[in-house]
Structures are given as structure tokens and as C-alpha cells.
Design an enzyme around this catalytic site. Structure first.
Site, PDB file in Angstrom:
ATOM      1  N   LYS A 489     -11.735  -3.444 -15.166  1.00 41.83           N
ATOM      2  CA  LYS A 489     -10.826  -2.297 -15.057  1.00 41.83           C
ATOM      3  C   LYS A 489      -9.604  -2.678 -14.233  1.00 41.83           C
ATOM      4  O   LYS A 489      -9.643  -3.655 -13.466  1.00 41.83           O
ATOM      5  CB  LYS A 489     -11.566  -1.134 -14.389  1.00 41.83           C
ATOM      6  CG  LYS A 489     -12.075  -1.465 -12.999  1.00 41.83           C
ATOM      7  CD  LYS A 489     -13.046  -0.420 -12.497  1.00 41.83           C
ATOM      8  CE  LYS A 489     -13.511  -0.758 -11.093  1.00 41.83           C
ATOM      9  NZ  LYS A 489     -14.659   0.033 -10.670  1.00 41.83           N
ATOM     10  N   ARG A 586     -18.630  11.805  -7.840  1.00 39.21           N
ATOM     11  CA  ARG A 586     -17.343  11.522  -8.477  1.00 39.21           C
ATOM     12  C   ARG A 586     -17.484  12.000  -9.906  1.00 39.21           C
ATOM     13  O   ARG A 586     -17.091  13.102 -10.238  1.00 39.21           O
ATOM     14  CB  ARG A 586     -17.041  10.019  -8.369  1.00 39.21           C
ATOM     15  CG  ARG A 586     -15.692   9.620  -8.895  1.00 39.21           C
ATOM     16  CD  ARG A 586     -15.331   8.174  -8.525  1.00 39.21           C
ATOM     17  NE  ARG A 586     -16.201   7.175  -9.179  1.00 39.21           N
ATOM     18  CZ  ARG A 586     -16.035   5.865  -9.014  1.00 39.21           C
ATOM     19  NH1 ARG A 586     -15.076   5.391  -8.236  1.00 39.21           N
ATOM     20  NH2 ARG A 586     -16.822   5.030  -9.634  1.00 39.21           N
ATOM     21  N   TYR A 714      17.263  -2.699   6.515  1.00 41.44           N
ATOM     22  CA  TYR A 714      17.517  -1.260   6.596  1.00 41.44           C
ATOM     23  C   TYR A 714      17.217  -0.704   7.983  1.00 41.44           C
ATOM     24  O   TYR A 714      16.255  -1.136   8.632  1.00 41.44           O
ATOM     25  CB  TYR A 714      16.637  -0.513   5.584  1.00 41.44           C
ATOM     26  CG  TYR A 714      17.101  -0.678   4.161  1.00 41.44           C
ATOM     27  CD1 TYR A 714      18.370  -0.234   3.762  1.00 41.44           C
ATOM     28  CD2 TYR A 714      16.277  -1.277   3.217  1.00 41.44           C
ATOM     29  CE1 TYR A 714      18.786  -0.388   2.450  1.00 41.44           C
ATOM     30  CE2 TYR A 714      16.685  -1.438   1.905  1.00 41.44           C
ATOM     31  CZ  TYR A 714      17.942  -0.985   1.526  1.00 41.44           C
ATOM     32  OH  TYR A 714      18.349  -1.147   0.241  1.00 41.44           O
ATOM     33  N   MET A 763      12.711  -3.076  -1.558  1.00 42.02           N
ATOM     34  CA  MET A 763      12.067  -2.866  -2.845  1.00 42.02           C
ATOM     35  C   MET A 763      11.724  -4.198  -3.523  1.00 42.02           C
ATOM     36  O   MET A 763      10.618  -4.394  -4.023  1.00 42.02           O
ATOM     37  CB  MET A 763      12.968  -2.031  -3.759  1.00 42.02           C
ATOM     38  CG  MET A 763      12.280  -1.603  -5.038  1.00 42.02           C
ATOM     39  SD  MET A 763      13.371  -0.714  -6.145  1.00 42.02           S
ATOM     40  CE  MET A 763      13.628   0.815  -5.290  1.00 42.02           C
TER      41      MET A 763
END
Ligand code: PLP
Length: 819
Positions: A489, A586, A714, A763
Site C-alpha cells: 500500500k 478502525r 524566510y 518548498m
């Protein structure tokens, strides 16, 4: 002569086997231990070895692939194949070793044996490069150095060889004598002895003592006294000895190591005079391996001048095949390391494992095999390509072109690499898997560059061998017959989709599990045929689930009803998996719903309950053992109720990775292996026994000198009070490098130094404080690998390895390698 030639009768004699021979003159040239890699079946002898899997289980497969000679230990197979030669022995591994040892003793061959903790393969390959001008050398393929690898290596010896170079590795006591008897080295070379894994031994000294047994009969022993401080000089092996060291007195006493540009100058005192050499490398490991080779050349009688001249021309050894994303939806397997037939066979096996494109192409340069005429060589290669189902061959070089007629597949030939490049557009590479394999002088790197997508310099490297190691590690923990469902997964915990699934399918896991239908569909489209369970089957995807024969997890009455009605009248026995909520809370049925579930299942003829399962919430944590046991009990009760009404026996499973390690009684019919496959198990101290599967690497874009008072990034959060140097690297939070790593929390390895981040993570970029370190644009920065571990990163920002792994974003290119 090619490969050794013995009649099967002779082999039976050598092994003193109980033989049932139908064709006793049949020639044995190849020894096979894996039914998936068979070169020429008629002349192969299959050994049914038993390790994680019982080799006898693969006899049928080997038979279907044409093998007619078998070494077995289980008598019940003796009469199953009346048209085969069967040799019954008491231990198949010992028989393999015995046969190789016999073969070795037929030749009075000068032989170098290499052992140590690190660097064996590099030293072996470099000695090969250094000595190839004077000798006809046979050597271990890749890093074949185990109880199985050594006999297979030695089996390659032919009468033309004048020198053998073989490496030997061990994992426990009493293993080396066997390897020593097979290799019989007159010259011993000891490589780096690391601190790593004394596992299997009581102490470092015991480990080294065992290793040195390789050299018990050696005439000459090349070593560094730094590694044998625990031993008396007179206890060291070798009638003659040659030592090297940069810290203490030695035959080759290294006095200076000076990196200059990409090279390194070494100076030393040897026979009372100063000598020097240059190595075309500057990393620590290569320098040490270079010193070992330098010492070996001198010990063998080469002059310092000859040694220098040869060492300077060493070329890097990369044993890895790399699987990359190519242009026009191709996959590219890059293997330009060596061009001999045994490494070609390994590369073709890997190509053969790939299912993502129906078409398979090989771009191959001509090969050189000493003592082999071209006709034999290319006949064998043609057979190999046919057997591995290659669809197209592109041959480069005059020799291979001369034998074009031997290849009965789609083909094209070019005189050299430039001719290929000129014709590149006309070859229309599209949606195929392409193996690029060529001798170094053909410069195939140019070809792989044309074929692969440009990558933005931040890559996640996935070591497929490590993944296989981890799979086998858990296989060795589960009882025979227990199946494995591999959890793939979330892009296999970040590591990839079909690339990992192909590997797992090849290594015969029983089931795959994904989270969502689209992950399963992607695997089916890439040719994965294993059964796939979908854990969160969304209603909108039911049609696709059925079309691609994916198997939904059914966790509620609602989903059961809607899935049942999505099935057509023609479907019956459609496999589903019933999830029980035993305490996770769950997904899943709890006690209260079971009464409603039972009658529905009895009447739903369209459905077949393939498995019933539940999930443990704290299988790795001792303080919750009472709860875990209660979960197991509850699961047992509910699953028994279900089985009673079903009237058949579905698979039962409850254990995840740490469940396998701590709850052997809960293996049931199947285990669900997740994070352990990727190298983590909270139950194991330091993940002992597992290998690191992933490394995240990025690149320095710019380096700047800052004066005191200037700030970085920043909001001016980064400050260097005394000024310094910063390096900007190409990874940011959009790549999965969490903002919490900013302002010195996170660290990366740059040119061997651990350096902190400075300022906030951006980023797409991060700044590092590299003050005092030699760094330039283009240098590599390692975010995590086997040294700087994911576990350390997770701890620094208060999360778990699972999250670090799955955060690496899809824009980071994955490169898979396989050795
Ligand atoms: C993810 C998952 C696993 C695997 O757990 P690991 O701890 O990674 O081994 C097993 N079962 C289910 C239902 C899961 O969702």
C-alpha cells in the site's frame, strides 16, 4: 573448451551418490540451484538445496524447463521422473561443495583468496583489472562469496586460466574451512575488518579467527597489522607475509595520503625507499581498497613503477543494475559494469522479472570471453536471449554483427555506439523494457542517457537485494506452509509500485495488499498476476475491482451488500476478505454484527470468503501483550463462528511485521508483512538482521560565503553569528522533507560530514551550514541511508519511520538497483 565437462556418471562417482541413471554419458556443464535461472537445460545439473524453501519443491518447475539431471536428498522424488538422471545424496549443499572442490583440485591454478568485512568485491575486481594484462583470470561473478556462491564461482575454472581470484564471506563459525577447501588459495588478501555485525560470532576476535582460516595453507598473506592486533604474529597465516599500514610499521608503510582534485596521491616507504602511486579516487573506502591492491601488487613482485602505472588506471566498480524510468514510457535497466556471460545471465533474469511492458529489448555490445571462440559464445547468447523471452536485440560492435544470423528475433546491428546514436530515432523505443549492457569501452552510458528521463537530481534509491534479504529474513521466521501477504500500500511504503511488486512476485510471495483500488489496477496494468487484496474498496471502483480481479476487504454489512449487487449473474465464488474488528476500532465487523453477517454469507453464492483477518494494534509492545492476546482470542472465536456456517476453510491472518517477530503462535495461515520488508522492525534491536532498503539523495545547487550578521531564508530564521558557508540543496517540503527539519533540527551527509540545516525548509530547497567543509555545486547530499538512518530522522521530529518513508513525494524519482 567451454565450461567444465563431466559426464553425469563421473559426477555420481565424485559425489559417491546413490545414482539412478538413464543416460549416464550425458554431459554436465552448468550447476543450477534456482529453477528460474537456467542457461542450457540439457547440460545442467539441478541441486535441490534446502534453505528458506525446500529445493525439492522446484524440481517440477526445473523439469518443465528442460532439466534432466538432479541431485536430491528426498527419496520420494527418485522415481517420479523416469527419464531423468537422479543422484541421491545425504546433503545437497555439501554435494555442490564437494563437486566444486573436486573440480578445483584438477587444476594446479595460482589462486588468490580474498576475505574481510568490507571491500572484498571491489578488491577482487580491481585485482582483476590490475592483473588482466599478464594472466588469464577466472574470478567470482559479482559478489558470489557464500557457501553456495563460492562453489559456483570455482566451477568456472577452465584449463586456459592462469589465475583464479575468489572472494569468501561467512556468517557463522565453522563455515570458512569448507570455503578454504574449495578455493585452495596460495595467496591470501585480507580486506577491511569493520565493526559491523559480529552476529553469528561471540566476539570480533572469533570472527576474524574464523575468516583467517581461508588462508590456512597460503604461501603468501597480504594484510594490515591494524586489523590483527588481537593476534600474535606467529599465529598469523602464510609462510610469507606482506603487511601494509598507514599507522604503524609495515612492509609498505604509507606515510602520506593527499587528495588532489578527483585523485589521491599515496606515498610510502617500501624496501627502505620512498615510493608513490596515484589512485583515481578520493573517498575513504576506495583509498583503503587501493592500498590493499598496491600492497598485493608489490607482494606479487611487481615493481613500484609498474604498480603506480596500473593503479592510476583503475576504474570504478559498480556492481549494480539500475532500473530507471525511460523515455516514451519505457523502463531502462542500466548495466554497463561488466560484459561477460555470467553477468549477462543475471541481468537477463532481472529483465525477465519485469512485467510492466510486454516487449523486452536488449542492447548488447560484443562480449569478450577469454578462451571462447565467437561462434560458441554467440550461440550461447542467442539461446539465452530466446530462453529469457527477449523480443528484440540491438547488437553493437563488429563481432556480434557477424553473428546476426544466430538470433531469431527482431534485431538490428550497428558497428559502434555512434552509429547506434545516429540511428536512434528510427529504432522507435516505446513502452518496452530495455536492458542496456555493454563493455566499458563501448561507452553505453551515452545510450542510457538518451533512453532515460532527465531526473531532477533528488533521487530515492531502492536496493532490491536488501528487500529480498528482508523477505527471506521473515520467511525464516515463519513456519513451513504459512503464506505471506506483502503490504504494498501507499506505493510500497514510498518505495515504488510495480517495481517492488515484480520483485515480490518473482520471489513468490502469496498475496499483495494495497489500500485503494487504483493502486491495485496500476499493478494489474503492469502485469502483476498475484492475488491482490484492496483494503478500502470504494463503491465507485467496484466495476474496476471486478474487471481487474482485485479482491475487496469487506468490513461492513453495507459494503457487503453493495459489492454483492455489483457482481453480475455470471460471477460466482468471487474472492473477498472479511475484516474482523478485534480491538483496533478502525474498520471491520464487531461482535454485534456477526449474527447479521452469518446468514448473508451462507446465501451469497456469488461470494467466496478467501480469508478472514484482523489487525493487531500493539503486537510490538510488551506492555500491551494482554490486549494482544485478547485480540487473538476474540479473532479465533469469531472466525470459528464464520467457518462453521461457511462450511469451508478460508485463510486466517492477523500478524503484521512485529506480530511475526513477537507472536509466533499467531502466524495462523498467513502473515501480513509490511514495514519489515522495507527494513524496520521495532521489535528488533537496531533492526538486526534486516538491511536498509532506501537512500534519499539530493544535490548541492549553490554554495555561498556569508559574513557575520547575515541571515538565511524566510523570516530570517537562519543566523550564522560568525559568518560561514552555506550550501543550497534541491530538496524541500514538497519533496517530503518535513518543515520540522529546519533550523538545525535535520542533518545531511555532505562529502562525509554531517551538517545541519540552517533557516527554514523551503518548498523545493533547503540550506545547509557547511562552514569549514569543502563543498561545491554538484556534490551529493545524503538525507538518509544506512548510516544516517530513517529511524534517526523519525526520532528527531517526533514521528515514526513509516511516515518518513511514505512522505517522500512522487516527484522524487525512484531508482532501483539490483546486484
Ligand atoms: C499496513 C498494514 C499491515 C502491515 O503492518 P506493518 O506494521 O507495516 O507490518 C498489516 N495489516 C494491515 C491491515 C495493514 O493496514
Amino acid at each position: 573448451m567451454q565450461n567444465p565437462t563431466y559426464t553425469v556418471l563421473k559426477v555420481a562417482e565424485i559425489l559417491n551418490a546413490d545414482a539412478k541413471l538413464v543416460d549416464e554419458q550425458r554431459v554436465v556443464q552448468y550447476l543450477v540451484i534456482d529453477s528460474r535461472s537456467i542457461l542450457i537445460p540439457e547440460n545442467s545439473l539441478f541441486f535441490a538445496l534446502s534453505s528458506h524453501r525446500n529445493g525439492h519443491d522446484f524440481i517440477e518447475d526445473a523439469y518443465i524447463r528442460g532439466i534432466r539431471n538432479f541431485v536430491i536428498t528426498e527419496h520420494k522424488y527418485a522415481h517420479k521422473y523416469p527419464d531423468c538422471n537422479i543422484l541421491i545424496v545425504s546433503n545437497a549443499l555439501m554435494a555442490l561443495q564437494q563437486l566444486a572442490g573436486y573440480h578445483r583440485s584438477q587444476y594446479n591454478l595460482k589462486t588468490i583468496g580474498i576475505t574481510g568485512s568490507n571491500g572484498k568485491t571491489i578488491v577482487k575486481e580491481w585485482l582483476y583489472q590490475l592483473l588482466a594484462a599478464d594472466e588469464n583470470i577466472v574470478r567470482s561473478p559479482k559478489s558470489y562469496n557464500s557457501q553456495i556462491g563460492v562453489p559456483l564461482s570455482v566451477w568456472q575454472i577452465q584449463s586456459e586460466n592462469t589465475l583464479g581470484i575468489f572472494e569468501a564471506g561467512i556468517s557463522g563459525v565453522n563455515e570458512m574451512e569448507t570455503l578454504a577447501d574449495i578455493i585452495q588459495p596460495q595467496i591470501g588478501v585480507l580486506t577491511n575488518i569493520g565493526e559491523a555485525h559480529a552476529e553469528g560470532f561471540h566476539s570480533k576476535k572469533e570472527k576474524l579467527k574464523e575468516k583467517l582460516k581461508l588462508f590456512k595453507d597460503a604461501e603468501l598473506f597480504v594484510y594490515s597489522p591494524d586489523y590483527v592486533t588481537d593476534f600474535n604474529f606467529r599465529d598469523l597465516p602464510g609462510k610469507k607475509r606482506f603487511s601494509w599500514s598507514s599507522t604503524r610499521g609495515a612492509d609498505l608503510r604509507i606515510i602520506a595520503v593527499e587528495p588532489i582534485a578527483q585523485n589521491c596521491y599515496l606515498r610510502a616507504i617500501y624496501l627502505d625507499r620512498e615510493i608513490e602511486c596515484m589512485l583515481p579516487f578520493k573517498d575513504r573506502a576506495s583509498i583503503e581498497n587501493g592500498m590493499i591492491c598496491w600492497a598485493t601488487l608489490l607482494a606479487l613482485g611487481y615493481s613500484p613503477e609498474q604498480a603506480d602505472e596500473r593503479l592510476e588506471r583503475l576504474s570504478p566498480v559498480s556492481m549494480r543494475l539500475e532500473l530507471k524510468t525511460g523515455i516514451n514510457q519505457c523502463s531502462v535497466i542500466d548495466d554497463s559494469y561488466s560484459a561477460d556471460i555470467s553477468s549477462l545471465a543475471i541481468a537477463l533474469d532481472f529483465l525477465n522479472q519485469q512485467n510492466q511492458h510486454p516487449k523486452k529489448t536488449v542492447i548488447l555490445s560484443e562480449l569478450f570471453e577469454t578462451g571462447r571462440d565467437d561462434l560458441h559464445l554467440y550461440t550461447e547468447i542467442a539461446a539465452l536471449l530466446a530462453q529469457k523471452k527477449v523480443d528484440r536485440l540491438i547488437g553493437i560492435g563488429k563481432h556480434i554483427s557477424n553473428f546476426a544470423h544466430l538470433f531469431n528475433i527482431e534485431k538490428a546491428f550497428f558497428e559502434d555506439t555512434s552509429a547506434f546514436i545516429r540511428n536512434f530515432p528510427a529504432l522507435h523505443f516505446n513502452q518496452e523494457t530495455i536492458l542496456v549492457k555493454g563493455a566499458r569501452r563501448f561507452e553505453f552510458a551515452k545510450i542510457s542517457k538518451l533512453l532515460t528521463q532527465k531526473i531532477h537530481d533528488t533521487v530515492l534509491e531502492i536496493n532490491l537485494n536488501a528487500m529480498v534479504n528482508n523477505l527471506q529474513f521473515y520467511r525464516s521466521k515463519i513456519k513451513p506452509g504459512v503464506k505471506i501477504m506483502a503490504m504494498v500500500k501507499a506505493f510500497s511504503y514510498g518505495s515504488g509500485s510495480f517495481e517492488v511488486a515484480n520483485l515480490l512476485q518473482f520471489h513468490k510471495v502469496d498475496y499483495l495488499a494495497v489500500a485503494y483500488a487504483d493502486e491495485g489496477i496500476a499493478l494489474r496494468k503492469a502485469g502483476i498476476s498475484l492475488p491482490i487484496m484492496v483494503m478500502s474498496p470504494e463503491q465507485s471502483a467496484f466495476d474496476a475491482i471486478i474487471k481487474y480481479r482485485l479482491e475487496p476487504e469487506i468490513y461492513s454489512l453495507e459494503i457487503l451488500h453493495s459489492f454483492n449487487s455489483a457482481l453480475s449473474d455470471y460471477d460466482f465464488d468471487y474472492p473477498i476478505h472479511i475484516k474482523i474488528d478485534s480491538g483496533m476500532h478502525r474498520l471491520g465487523f464487531d461482535d454485534a454484527e456477526i449474527d447479521q453477517l452469518l446468514p448473508i454469507l451462507t446465501n451469497a453464492k456469488q461470494l467466496k470468503v478467501q480469508s478472514i483477518f484482523s489487525h493487531l494494534v500493539a503486537s510490538g509492545e510488551a506492555e500491551h501483550d494482554g490486549f494482544t492476546q485478547a485480540q487473538i482470542n476474540k479473532f479465533t472465536i469469531i472466525s470459528n463462528q464464520l467457518i462453521d456456517v461457511l462450511g469451508y476453510q478460508p485463510l486466517l491472518h492477523i500478524a503484521n511485521t512485529s506480530g511475526i517477530s513477537r507472536w509466533p503462535g499467531a502466524q495462523l495461515d498467513m502473515v501480513r508483512l509490511g514495514i519489515g520488508l522495507y527494513g524496520f522492525d521495532s521489535v528488533l534491536t537496531d533492526n538486526r538482521g534486516l538491511q536498509t532498503t532506501m537512500a534519499l539523495k539530493t544535490t548541492v545547487t549553490q554554495v555561498k560565503a556569508l559574513t557575520s550578521g547575515e541571515t538565511v531564508g524566510y523570516s530570517r530564521r537562519g543566523v550564522l553569528p560568525n559568518g560561514g558557508t552555506i550550501a543550497t540543496v534541491k530538496i524541500g517540503y514538497a519533496d517530503g522533507y518535513n518543515r520540522s527539519f529546519g533550523n538545525g533540527v535535520g542533518k545531511m551527509i555532505v562529502n562525509g560530514h554531517l551538517v545541519p540545516t540552517i533557516g527554514s525548509i523551503c518548498m523545493d530547497m533547503t540550506m545547509l551550514d557547511v562552514t569549514g567543509i569543502d563543498v561545491k555545486p554538484g556534490d551529493e547530499a545524503i538525507v538518509f541511508n544506512h548510516e544516517r538512518t530513517i529511524a534517526q530522522l523519525a526520532e528527531q521530529i517526533g514521528t515514526i519511520p513509516y511516515e518518513i518513508l511514505t512522505n517522500v513525494s512522487q516527484r522524487v524519482k525512484r531508482i532501483y538497483f539490483y546486484e
